[in-house]
Write an enzyme that holds these catalytic residues in place. Structure first.
Site, PDB file in Angstrom:
ATOM      1  N   SER A 189     104.871   7.095 -25.944  1.00 37.03           N
ATOM      2  CA  SER A 189     105.905   8.144 -25.942  1.00 37.03           C
ATOM      3  C   SER A 189     106.800   7.986 -27.167  1.00 37.03           C
ATOM      4  O   SER A 189     107.526   8.915 -27.528  1.00 37.03           O
ATOM      5  CB  SER A 189     106.749   8.067 -24.665  1.00 37.03           C
ATOM      6  OG  SER A 189     107.222   6.758 -24.439  1.00 37.03           O
ATOM      7  N   GLU A 205     100.794   9.280 -13.141  1.00 37.05           N
ATOM      8  CA  GLU A 205     101.771  10.194 -13.757  1.00 37.05           C
ATOM      9  C   GLU A 205     101.532  11.616 -13.254  1.00 37.05           C
ATOM     10  O   GLU A 205     100.398  12.127 -13.328  1.00 37.05           O
ATOM     11  CB  GLU A 205     101.635  10.130 -15.304  1.00 37.05           C
ATOM     12  CG  GLU A 205     102.596  11.077 -16.006  1.00 37.05           C
ATOM     13  CD  GLU A 205     102.753  10.803 -17.502  1.00 37.05           C
ATOM     14  OE1 GLU A 205     102.211   9.795 -18.003  1.00 37.05           O
ATOM     15  OE2 GLU A 205     103.426  11.615 -18.161  1.00 37.05           O
ATOM     16  N   LYS A 265      98.342  -1.190 -21.441  1.00 42.68           N
ATOM     17  CA  LYS A 265      98.139  -0.009 -20.582  1.00 42.68           C
ATOM     18  C   LYS A 265      97.169   0.936 -21.262  1.00 42.68           C
ATOM     19  O   LYS A 265      97.273   1.163 -22.467  1.00 42.68           O
ATOM     20  CB  LYS A 265      99.486   0.690 -20.335  1.00 42.68           C
ATOM     21  CG  LYS A 265      99.337   1.965 -19.511  1.00 42.68           C
ATOM     22  CD  LYS A 265     100.648   2.466 -18.966  1.00 42.68           C
ATOM     23  CE  LYS A 265     101.453   3.296 -19.933  1.00 42.68           C
ATOM     24  NZ  LYS A 265     100.765   4.500 -20.426  1.00 42.68           N
ATOM     25  N   ASP A 267     101.359   0.057 -24.707  1.00 47.01           N
ATOM     26  CA  ASP A 267     100.352   1.114 -24.628  1.00 47.01           C
ATOM     27  C   ASP A 267      99.259   0.884 -25.668  1.00 47.01           C
ATOM     28  O   ASP A 267      99.550   0.524 -26.812  1.00 47.01           O
ATOM     29  CB  ASP A 267     101.006   2.474 -24.925  1.00 47.01           C
ATOM     30  CG  ASP A 267     101.066   3.366 -23.709  1.00 47.01           C
ATOM     31  OD1 ASP A 267     100.261   3.170 -22.775  1.00 47.01           O
ATOM     32  OD2 ASP A 267     101.930   4.266 -23.683  1.00 47.01           O
TER      33      ASP A 267
HETATM   34  O1  KIV Z   1     104.107   6.373 -23.169  1.00 51.01           O
HETATM   35  C1  KIV Z   1     104.853   6.237 -22.190  1.00 51.01           C
HETATM   36  O2  KIV Z   1     106.068   6.051 -22.300  1.00 51.01           O
HETATM   37  C2  KIV Z   1     104.250   6.292 -20.876  1.00 51.01           C
HETATM   38  C3  KIV Z   1     105.189   6.508 -19.726  1.00 51.01           C
HETATM   39  C4  KIV Z   1     105.542   7.936 -19.645  1.00 51.01           C
HETATM   40  C5  KIV Z   1     104.627   6.012 -18.461  1.00 51.01           C
HETATM   41  O3  KIV Z   1     103.069   6.240 -20.733  1.00 51.01           O
END
Ligand code: KIV
Length: 272
Positions: free
Chosen positions: A53, A189, A120, A91
């Site tokens: 994000s 999500e 993630k 991520d």
């Molecule tokens: O990239 C991010 O911040 C996310 C959250 C919205 C869970 O994947």
């Protein structure tokens, strides 16, 4: 003289599993730099995500797709410097996990550079083999189902997922397969609350929700949404925690306490 960092109070995967067993909610939030990492941990956040994000809230892109591995690494290092005991999750950005080998190589780069505990990954069914390979190599993973922003063009927009019966069945089955493949956490999500509750009850691993109702094991939000500084339209599942608070610390503590007491998300922030 070498003095190792204390690890006694570090939040770990077994710690989150125990919280699930004890029916105690845990609280997650994104952060992208040293100062906010340190501040959010002090406010009681247990898991900090350096999410892709950052492409939208830090860099101003329309999607998360342009975010690179180097950028996750850069922000991951800054956040790691601010954390003591909170779990750090990073991520895997778009294009960094197109095969199990590429995912292992890239996850290793991220973990070596930042000492994060978890990576993630979006992709669900497509990532079963990757999740299994990561687990074999001792890399903890959080699988991301439901709305997957890296697939925004394929999904045709940012929409609630799993509303139709077949889609719900598919999500349930994939969640169970990901757990069997060795994923350690699941993030849902924008999923109807009843479906998220059912998946959470069926899995042994902790389930984190964003727009997935109150009956998941932990909640996550984007820091900028919590502080109401995201430009433009706000997602239905987020909440302006700055309202009525006199400081950023008070707003984040309010978020923590509302999640712990199951007051957030309420009916206005969920999907049916
Ligand atoms: O990239 C991010 O911040 C996310 C959250 C919205 C869970 O994947």
């Amino acid at each position: 003289m070498y003095i190792p960092k204390p690890i006694d109070n570090k939040i770990t995967i077994p710690h989150l599993r125990k919280m699930k067993q004890d029916d105690e909610k845990f609280v997650c939030l994104t952060a992208y730099d040293y100062s906010f990492a340190s501040l959010v941990e002090d406010c009681g956040i247990e898991v900090v995500l350096v999410g892709d994000s950052l492409g939208m809230v830090i860099q101003g892109h329309e999607t998360t797709i342009p975010v690179t591995l180097d950028e996750i690494c850069y922000h991951g290092k800054a956040v790691a410097a601010g954390l003591r005991n909170a779990m750090l999750m990073l991520d895997m950005p778009f294009g960094s996990l197109n095969s199990p080998q590429q995912a292992i190589d890239n996850a290793s780069v991220l973990l070596k550079a930042t000492e994060a505990q978890v990576v993630k990954l979006e992709g669900g069914q497509t990532q079963l083999k990757t999740v299994e390979t990561l687990a074999k190599f001792g890399i903890a993973s959080c699988s991301h189902l439901g709305l997957q922003p890296q697939m925004v063009h394929k999904m045709g927009g940012y929409r609630v997922q799993g509303k139709a019966r077949a889609a719900a069945e598919q999500m349930r089955a994939t969640a169970l397969e990901l757990e069997a493949a060795g994923t350690d956490l699941l993030l849902l999500e924008c999923v109807p609350a009843a479906l998220a509750a059912e998946i959470t009850a069926r899995l042994e691993i902790p389930v984190i929700g964003i727009g997935a109702g109150v009956d998941v094991d932990g909640q996550i939000l984007v820091l900028h949404d919590v502080l109401n500084v995201t430009p433009g339209k706000k997602p239905k599942f987020s909440k302006n925690f700055m309202q009525g608070q006199s400081s950023i610390q008070a707003a984040i503590k309010r978020y923590v306490s509302e999640v712990k007491r199951r007051q957030f998300p309420d009916q206005t922030h969920i999907f049916t």
